[in-house]
Design a protein around this motif. Structure first.
Motif, PDB file in Angstrom:
ATOM      1  N   PHE A  70       0.820  -1.199   0.000  1.00 47.87           N
ATOM      2  CA  PHE A  70       0.000   0.000   0.000  1.00 47.87           C
ATOM      3  C   PHE A  70       0.859   1.257   0.000  1.00 47.87           C
ATOM      4  O   PHE A  70       0.566   2.235  -0.700  1.00 47.87           O
ATOM      5  CB  PHE A  70      -0.930   0.009   1.215  1.00 47.87           C
ATOM      6  N   CYS A  71       1.931   1.239   0.765  1.00 49.81           N
ATOM      7  CA  CYS A  71       2.833   2.388   0.811  1.00 49.81           C
ATOM      8  C   CYS A  71       3.445   2.652  -0.561  1.00 49.81           C
ATOM      9  O   CYS A  71       3.549   3.805  -0.993  1.00 49.81           O
ATOM     10  CB  CYS A  71       3.926   2.158   1.851  1.00 49.81           C
ATOM     11  N   CYS A  72       3.845   1.595  -1.259  1.00 48.03           N
ATOM     12  CA  CYS A  72       4.461   1.765  -2.575  1.00 48.03           C
ATOM     13  C   CYS A  72       3.435   2.106  -3.651  1.00 48.03           C
ATOM     14  O   CYS A  72       3.788   2.705  -4.676  1.00 48.03           O
ATOM     15  CB  CYS A  72       5.226   0.497  -2.959  1.00 48.03           C
ATOM     16  N   PHE A  73       2.183   1.721  -3.438  1.00 48.68           N
ATOM     17  CA  PHE A  73       1.120   2.060  -4.382  1.00 48.68           C
ATOM     18  C   PHE A  73       0.905   3.563  -4.443  1.00 48.68           C
ATOM     19  O   PHE A  73       0.716   4.141  -5.513  1.00 48.68           O
ATOM     20  CB  PHE A  73      -0.168   1.340  -3.960  1.00 48.68           C
ATOM     21  N   ASP A  74       0.946   4.220  -3.309  1.00 43.82           N
ATOM     22  CA  ASP A  74       0.737   5.664  -3.221  1.00 43.82           C
ATOM     23  C   ASP A  74       2.100   6.360  -3.273  1.00 43.82           C
ATOM     24  O   ASP A  74       2.886   6.286  -2.329  1.00 43.82           O
ATOM     25  CB  ASP A  74       0.016   6.002  -1.915  1.00 43.82           C
ATOM     26  N   LYS A  75       2.400   7.035  -4.383  1.00 40.45           N
ATOM     27  CA  LYS A  75       3.722   7.643  -4.560  1.00 40.45           C
ATOM     28  C   LYS A  75       4.017   8.704  -3.504  1.00 40.45           C
ATOM     29  O   LYS A  75       5.173   8.899  -3.121  1.00 40.45           O
ATOM     30  CB  LYS A  75       3.826   8.252  -5.964  1.00 40.45           C
ATOM     31  N   ALA A  76       2.983   9.397  -3.039  1.00 40.54           N
ATOM     32  CA  ALA A  76       3.202  10.404  -1.996  1.00 40.54           C
ATOM     33  C   ALA A  76       3.606   9.739  -0.683  1.00 40.54           C
ATOM     34  O   ALA A  76       4.487  10.227   0.033  1.00 40.54           O
ATOM     35  CB  ALA A  76       1.950  11.246  -1.809  1.00 40.54           C
TER      36      ALA A  76
END
Length: 443
Positions: A131-137
């Protein structure tokens, strides 16, 4: 041991109009794996198009050489139950990608967590990491907090940036005023990217403050955007394999860039490995441990002003996976299996490789190209329903040098260009030769 390889696709797959072909076939790769690992029984659970795992023909599953199940469920719990019905001892995620959202690794991670709860060993990144890597921000914020070199950036919340359009009591948008003041502090040009998009799709390069404001204020944006200062340096990508604190970081491949100075997945040429990069490998091994990576992950980087900067992390297989597998002399399936069993890739076996693009070609041309001794793979995706030429797809060649010297790769590439001049698009020829000159003093 019974081992299940799995991946999922949350998109509608238009198999009647999208033609996917691979040489060698996935079936032949599985047959080779079964022959080399007779002590194991392999199964597949996937959803069309089953990238990296199965062959599809006209939207239908082609004949396979082992147990293969097309998952009927859509939710993680249903698909986990379908995997559990095969009574696996080990499950290995082979997550892939497709626009518009790069979230397939998240679904596969949720499945892995459910399998682990039921006592099945699963090799897959955690859902938190996915999930962290999915969201670039989120990725940018986490890596910056952990002290990794990152380009200076600014997150623009789309709803707040345009809130005066829908909230009648707002006379002056203070959030927008703040964002504009911060935008003025950035060094231009900047790269503006969709925080949830795939690769460089929907990416914009703004060369001035005025141009950045015009883009963010236009109807071309429909969601949050991350504005990053453009790093003027060599662009590279690598992959990380491993689990439980033990990782192999591959020497990177150099990427060509488009006229905007960014890597385009449909136009980029990739050549590697680029050596003498121990500081990069040490940094990414630390990154892998910080994120507790498990399986395969791809990282995009820029080498600027003597430092490596991380641009993006993709916790899945990538367009580079087949190149690294070819460089090592194994299939993608075997590379995943070895990683899952704790056998990390041996850098001493790497041979120079190139990922090169061609326009759509015929089956006969695919076979003719694959017959060349230095062509390890020919893959093609053709969208027959696409109206614009650039959306119809492309063929991808994986070339491997016969020797460890990069000159040998340059030589076989030039041989390819001489033998198939009608297939060589000028932009790809220029990009490949430019990379050979820039990093190896060739051509």
């Amino acid at each position: 041991m019974r081992i299940v390889f799995y991946n999922t696709n949350s998109n509608i797959f238009h198999g009647e109009s999208i033609d996917v072909r691979s040489l060698p076939s996935r079936k032949s790769a599985w047959e080779g794996l079964c022959e080399r690992y007779p002590q194991h029984e392999f199964c597949i659970v996937t959803q069309p198009p089953g990238t990296f795992l199965v062959d599809m023909a006209g939207g239908e599953l082609a004949e396979q050489s082992l147990c293969c199940k097309l998952a009927q469920g859509e939710g993680a719990e249903d698909i986990a139950e379908e995997i559990l019905a095969l009574k696996p001892d080990l499950a290995i995620a082979a997550s892939f990608w497709a626009p518009p959202y790069d979230w397939f690794p998240l679904k596969d991670a949720m499945i892995a967590e459910l399998l682990r709860k039921r006592g099945v060993q699963a090799v897959c990144h955690s859902a938190e990491t996915a999930f962290c890597c999915f969201d670039k921000a989120k990725t940018h914020s986490l890596l910056e907090r952990l002290g990794y070199p990152m380009p200076k950036s600014l997150l623009v919340d789309h709803e707040l940036f345009h809130c005066e359009r829908r909230v009648k009591d707002v006379k002056a948008n203070v959030y927008k005023e703040y964002i504009l003041s911060e935008l003025q502090k950035l060094r231009y040009p900047v790269v503006i990217k969709d925080t949830l998009g795939l690769s460089s799709y929907s990416m914009e390069v703004a060369v001035s403050f005025r141009q950045a404001v015009a883009y963010l204020s236009s109807g071309r944006t429909s969601g949050d955007r991350l504005v990053e200062e453009y790093l003027d340096g060599g662009q590279f990508g690598t992959e990380i394999y491993g689990k439980n604190g033990s990782y192999a970081v591959m020497p990177p491949c150099a990427f060509s860039v488009n006229r905007y100075g960014i890597t385009s997945p449909k136009q980029s040429v990739k050549i590697g490995p680029v050596t003498r990069i121990s500081d990069m490998q040490e940094m990414l091994r630390r990154l892998a441990a910080d994120l507790q990576l498990e399986g395969c992950a791809q990282v995009d980087m820029v080498f600027c002003q003597g430092r490596w900067h991380i641009i993006e992390i993709n916790p899945r297989l990538s367009g580079m996976t087949e190149s690294y597998a070819a460089s090592l002399g194994v299939s993608v399936q075997e590379l995943l299996l070895q990683t899952a069993l704790g056998k990390l890739p041996d850098e001493s076996r790497l041979l120079p490789v190139m990922n090169f693009k061609l326009p759509i070609i015929s089956e006969g041309q695919m076979a003719e190209l694959y017959a060349l001794p230095f062509v390890c793979a020919v893959n093609q995706i053709h969208n027959r329903a696409a109206k614009q030429e650039r959306e119809k797809g492309y063929a991808e060649l994986i070339l491997r040098a016969p020797a460890r010297e990069m000159e040998s790769l340059s030589e076989v590439f030039e041989e390819l260009a001489r033998r198939f001049p009608e297939l060589m698009e000028p932009v790809f020829l220029r990009n490949a030769r430019s990379l050979f000159r820039q990093y190896w003093g060739l051509c």
